[in-house]
Design a protein around this motif. Structure first.
Motif, PDB file in Angstrom:
ATOM      1  N   PHE A  61       0.994  -0.939   0.064  1.00 55.10           N
ATOM      2  CA  PHE A  61       0.342  -0.052  -0.159  1.00 55.10           C
ATOM      3  C   PHE A  61       0.916   1.095   0.123  1.00 55.10           C
ATOM      4  N   TYR A  62       0.565   1.985  -0.893  1.00 57.06           N
ATOM      5  CA  TYR A  62       0.858   2.989  -0.845  1.00 57.06           C
ATOM      6  C   TYR A  62      -0.006   4.201  -0.513  1.00 57.06           C
ATOM      7  N   THR A  63       0.750   5.883  -0.255  1.00 57.04           N
ATOM      8  CA  THR A  63       0.352   7.174   0.043  1.00 57.04           C
ATOM      9  C   THR A  63      -0.270   7.610  -0.926  1.00 57.04           C
ATOM     10  N   VAL A  64      -0.793   8.325  -1.869  1.00 59.80           N
ATOM     11  CA  VAL A  64       0.036   8.739  -3.423  1.00 59.80           C
ATOM     12  C   VAL A  64      -0.732  10.558  -2.749  1.00 59.80           C
ATOM     13  N   GLY A  85       5.295   8.714 -10.065  1.00 63.17           N
ATOM     14  CA  GLY A  85       5.488   9.348  -9.541  1.00 63.17           C
ATOM     15  C   GLY A  85       7.271   9.904  -8.755  1.00 63.17           C
ATOM     16  N   ARG A  86       7.281  10.263  -7.651  1.00 63.48           N
ATOM     17  CA  ARG A  86       8.734   9.986  -6.935  1.00 63.48           C
ATOM     18  C   ARG A  86       8.391   9.506  -5.669  1.00 63.48           C
ATOM     19  N   LEU A  87       8.801   8.550  -5.260  1.00 66.05           N
ATOM     20  CA  LEU A  87       9.157   7.589  -4.045  1.00 66.05           C
ATOM     21  C   LEU A  87       9.934   8.456  -3.055  1.00 66.05           C
ATOM     22  N   ARG A  88       9.086   8.302  -1.789  1.00 59.66           N
ATOM     23  CA  ARG A  88       9.244   8.827  -0.591  1.00 59.66           C
ATOM     24  C   ARG A  88       9.135   7.748   0.118  1.00 59.66           C
ATOM     25  N   PHE A 111       7.199   2.324   9.144  1.00 58.69           N
ATOM     26  CA  PHE A 111       7.755   2.074   7.350  1.00 58.69           C
ATOM     27  C   PHE A 111       6.340   2.947   7.022  1.00 58.69           C
ATOM     28  N   SER A 112       6.845   3.888   6.436  1.00 53.75           N
ATOM     29  CA  SER A 112       6.169   4.556   5.038  1.00 53.75           C
ATOM     30  C   SER A 112       6.072   4.825   3.569  1.00 53.75           C
ATOM     31  N   ALA A 113       5.562   4.164   2.677  1.00 52.26           N
ATOM     32  CA  ALA A 113       5.240   5.090   1.407  1.00 52.26           C
ATOM     33  C   ALA A 113       4.632   5.519   1.043  1.00 52.26           C
ATOM     34  N   ASP A 114       5.360   6.249   0.399  1.00 49.63           N
ATOM     35  CA  ASP A 114       4.624   7.831  -0.617  1.00 49.63           C
ATOM     36  C   ASP A 114       5.120   8.174  -1.589  1.00 49.63           C
ATOM     37  N   VAL A 115       4.064   8.162  -2.509  1.00 53.18           N
ATOM     38  CA  VAL A 115       4.266   8.544  -4.054  1.00 53.18           C
ATOM     39  C   VAL A 115       3.996   9.766  -3.932  1.00 53.18           C
TER      40      VAL A 115
END
Length: 133
Positions: free
Chosen positions: A52-55, A79-82, A94-98
């Motif tokens: 799961f990603y937060t966009v 987009g850019r991965l953070r 941990f979290s992954a944002d785009v």
């Protein structure tokens, strides 16, 4: 220059949260990506673990996203991965944002009807604006 650009293919997991902020429109949603692979032992397609990603979308992309996307729809997000790591209640998290640059429906899974957004000239009268569209 050293940004990690990604293209994700998956499904919208949550409703788009749209907000007008002092710096302009902003929208976010959760995006589910589940890889599929051929299990050669069973000769069947199998789902892998879902990520799961937060966009996040800003400005015009945020406005157009809010009016175009619903839960469950298949999308492609570029987009850019953070990746962030935090400690919460003594546990590592941990979290992954785009930060999205482009978002579109995955046309391998359905059809879409595109409507171009026409930005009107602020100097035009309301009657002239209608004639432009």
């Amino acid at each position: 220059m050293n940004e990690t650009l990604v293209t994700l293919v998956g499904h919208v997991a949550t409703q788009v949260d749209y907000r007008d902020t002092p710096t302009g429109p902003s929208a976010r949603f959760r995006f589910a990506v589940t890889p599929r692979f051929l299990d050669r032992r069973n000769d069947a397609w199998t789902d892998g673990p879902t990520s799961f990603y937060t966009v996040w979308a800003r400005r015009t992309l945020a406005t157009n996203l809010a009016g175009s996307v619903a839960i469950g729809e298949p999308l492609m997000v570029h987009g850019r991965l953070r990746v962030r790591d935090e400690e919460r209640e003594g546990r590592k998290w941990f979290s992954a944002d785009v930060e999205a640059v482009a978002i579109g429906h995955d046309l391998n899974r359905g059809t879409a009807a595109f409507r171009r957004v026409v930005k009107a000239d602020p100097l035009l009268t309301p009657a002239q604006k209608v004639a432009v569209v």
